[in-house]
Design a protein around this motif. Structure first.
Motif, short mmCIF file in Angstrom:
data_model
loop_
_atom_site.label_atom_id
_atom_site.label_comp_id
_atom_site.label_asym_id
_atom_site.label_seq_id
_atom_site.Cartn_x
_atom_site.Cartn_y
_atom_site.Cartn_z
N GLY A 108 0.82 -1.27 0.21
CA GLY A 108 -0.02 0.19 0.29
C GLY A 108 0.97 1.10 -0.15
O GLY A 108 0.68 2.33 -0.98
N GLU A 128 -8.51 3.42 -1.31
CA GLU A 128 -9.12 3.48 -1.76
C GLU A 128 -9.53 3.26 -3.43
O GLU A 128 -10.06 1.89 -4.15
N THR A 131 -6.89 0.10 -3.91
CA THR A 131 -7.77 -1.13 -2.97
C THR A 131 -8.66 -2.01 -4.31
O THR A 131 -8.65 -2.91 -5.38
N PRO A 142 -8.02 -7.96 -2.68
CA PRO A 142 -6.61 -6.86 -2.52
C PRO A 142 -6.41 -5.96 -1.23
O PRO A 142 -5.06 -5.16 -0.52
N ALA A 143 -7.62 -5.46 -0.53
CA ALA A 143 -7.32 -4.77 0.72
C ALA A 143 -6.83 -5.74 1.30
O ALA A 143 -5.29 -5.38 2.50
N LEU A 146 -2.90 -4.32 0.02
CA LEU A 146 -1.96 -3.61 0.08
C LEU A 146 -1.42 -3.52 1.43
O LEU A 146 -0.35 -2.81 1.88
#
Length: 326
Positions: A108, A128, A131, A142-143, A146
């Motif tokens: 991230g 956001e 993601t 995907p969250a 990160l």
């Protein structure tokens, strides 16, 4: 379509043992909005150096001649904020993502850094978007990704992260420098499909650097063939193999194995590849060419129109007519 990128007579010298040596010589190419250009050639032929020269990522000691224009501006005249905006619009997808993603920082952080430095959006908005982009790349959960470190992801997944990161700043042109070389065949196909889909859906231009002639032909509108630091053949990818304009490209086409038939030994281009600084005064391919004449050795050979493309060969028209008649 309007011209997005124009490279004119680009030459680059790098210092070796205190003396400048030529790496690129008179490289000229254009790219329209939404087009894909393939750049192919042997290792050391100047492919990656061309991408770095376009992105202004050459070492400080490099000597440069010629021009690189992006939109309506000269790239080598950009300074400060203007240069940062240009680099956000022309990101590079490198060959080995593990060598270009900081292993000590989370995914991230890597993805959001450029967008936050550019300003205009909060960290929450950047996370956001990152993601969402990872999801678009086909990365599951995907969250969670990160929050992970690069060593926790596979090579193919990291390359998808690299591609997703280039989209964080709304680019207009992506420079893909052999992005599939370090991947297995199945993952290569997936990454190439992603690049092609992104280009078509978002209207992005693409410069795709590769050793794989078939891959360039499948993905790109046009292909430029490099040899010893210069372009020797440029034409539509659809005719690159069936109608090569330069003897070097003809040799590469003849050396390709046929997947639908069995045959004898493959044709081999004689001799060894050379670097730009080892090039002779005349045609750089002359020592390996079976069609060389005295006029090939007399001086610099220009890149001239031949059929629907360009070739750096004084006998290109004659040799093409001979092949067509056979």
């Amino acid at each position: 379509m309007s011209t997005l990128l124009e490279v004119q007579d680009l030459s680059v010298w790098l210092p070796v043992d205190g003396s400048p040596r030529p790496i690129l010589t008179d490289v000229s190419l254009t790219l329209e909005e939404g087009q894909a250009l393939g750049i192919v050639g042997e290792s050391g032929s100047g492919k990656s150096m061309t991408a770095r020269a376009i992105a202004r990522l050459l070492p400080p000691a490099a000597e440069i001649a010629g021009t690189v224009r992006f939109g309506d501006g000269d790239v080598y005249e950009l300074r400060g904020p203007a240069l940062r905006r240009f680099r956000s619009q022309v990101p590079i997808v490198f060959q080995d993502p593990r060598a270009h993603i900081n292993p000590l920082r989370r995914i991230g952080d890597f993805m959001c850094e450029g967008a936050l430095a550019r300003g205009g959006q909060s960290k929450a908005a950047a996370v956001e978007r990152a993601t969402r982009l990872l999801g678009d790349m086909g990365i599951n959960d995907p969250a969670r990704r990160l929050r992970q470190y690069p060593y926790e992801l596979s090579g193919g997944m990291l390359q998808r992260v690299m591609i997703a990161s280039t989209l964080m700043t709304d680019p207009r042109l992506i420079l893909a420098d052999e992005p599939t070389t370090a991947l297995d065949v199945t993952t290569q196909e997936e990454v190439v499909a992603i690049l092609d889909e992104l280009r078509r859906e978002r209207g992005l231009a693409l410069i795709f650097i590769t050793h794989d002639l078939d891959l360039a032909a499948a993905l790109c509108d046009r292909t430029a063939v490099f040899y010893a630091g210069e372009i020797v053949d440029v034409q539509a990818s659809s005719t690159l193999h069936s109608d090569p304009l330069h003897p070097y490209m003809a040799g590469l086409a003849a050396a390709r194995p046929a997947v639908d038939s069995r045959g004898g030994r493959l044709t081999v281009i004689p001799g060894n590849p050379i670097a730009a600084y080892e090039a002779p005064r005349g045609c750089r391919f002359s020592a390996r060419c079976g069609f060389v004449e005295d006029r090939c050795l007399g001086g610099r050979v220009a890149l001239e129109p031949v059929a629907s493309g360009l070739a750096r060969c004084v006998r290109a028209e004659e040799l093409r007519a001979t092949r067509t008649a056979q």
